[in-house]
Design a protein around this motif. Sequence first.
Motif, PDB file in Angstrom:
ATOM      1  N   VAL A  74       0.698   3.599  -3.315  1.00 29.37           N
ATOM      2  CA  VAL A  74       0.181   4.969  -3.180  1.00 29.37           C
ATOM      3  C   VAL A  74       1.281   5.976  -3.480  1.00 29.37           C
ATOM      4  N   TRP A  81      -9.447   7.642  -1.102  1.00 29.63           N
ATOM      5  CA  TRP A  81      -9.264   6.509  -0.209  1.00 29.63           C
ATOM      6  C   TRP A  81     -10.250   5.371  -0.426  1.00 29.63           C
ATOM      7  N   ASN A  96      -5.755   0.974  -8.586  1.00 25.46           N
ATOM      8  CA  ASN A  96      -6.854   1.694  -7.951  1.00 25.46           C
ATOM      9  C   ASN A  96      -6.429   3.059  -7.433  1.00 25.46           C
ATOM     10  N   ALA A  97      -5.198   3.148  -6.936  1.00 25.73           N
ATOM     11  CA  ALA A  97      -4.717   4.426  -6.426  1.00 25.73           C
ATOM     12  C   ALA A  97      -4.616   5.459  -7.552  1.00 25.73           C
ATOM     13  N   ILE A 121      -3.464  -2.433  -5.990  1.00 29.55           N
ATOM     14  CA  ILE A 121      -3.515  -1.185  -5.216  1.00 29.55           C
ATOM     15  C   ILE A 121      -3.019  -0.025  -6.066  1.00 29.55           C
ATOM     16  N   ILE A 180      -8.961   3.416  -3.275  1.00 33.04           N
ATOM     17  CA  ILE A 180      -7.702   2.764  -2.900  1.00 33.04           C
ATOM     18  C   ILE A 180      -7.976   1.566  -2.003  1.00 33.04           C
ATOM     19  N   THR A 204       0.835  -1.210   0.000  1.00 30.84           N
ATOM     20  CA  THR A 204       0.000   0.000   0.000  1.00 30.84           C
ATOM     21  C   THR A 204       0.864   1.251   0.000  1.00 30.84           C
TER      22      THR A 204
END
Length: 213
Positions: free
Chosen positions: A35, A132, A96-97, A93, A135, A31
């Motif tokens: 990110v 968020w 999606n981020a 991740i 994410i 993560t």
Amino acid sequence: MWDYIAERHAQLLYQSYQHLSLVIQCVLLATVLAVGLAVFVHRNPRIAALAGGVSAIGLTIPSFALLGLLIPLAGIGTATSVIAVTFYATLPILRNAVVGLAGVDSTLIESARGMGMGAVRTLLRVELPLAWPVILAGVRVSAQMSMGIAAIAAYVLGPGLGSFIFTGLTQIGGKNALNSALVGTLGVVLLALILDALLLLAGRLTTSRGIRV
């Protein structure tokens, strides 16, 4: 099967803890990495598209093949397992981020800048909170996938419940082969459900009520 579990309950509990610990630590690391990368690439459409493509291609790599490639570099054991699980955990991740950050309304960012917020503060107070939920959806997918990858990592003597599965598969026809494979598989499924419930709870606690609504 209940007798099999009763005879090995201490070992099952310990390896369940190892499995869950491995997945949680790798997903947390993934993560942070995903990110961080998304923050740098999401404003550039070409690089963002490249990141999405890399994520899609990375997910097509067979886990056994990646583990085999990592053995000469990291050896057999926990290190190889951590690298492999973290690699696969990062991909959904990251995707999606990038999508979540790119989907933040630009007028909100401009308003934050107009209120005197700097780039870092705008990122932390506006962009990341709004992105968020998206994410977190990637984190949940990543956690479920990582449970399976962590089980496969027992192939290189990684920690967790995968050893029960591989033991059962290598002893097909033996007295406890089926019990071993079933216990390992069901244990992974149970841990996946528990972790997903925890992430769902974490999402409710970390997502502002206005965004949830």
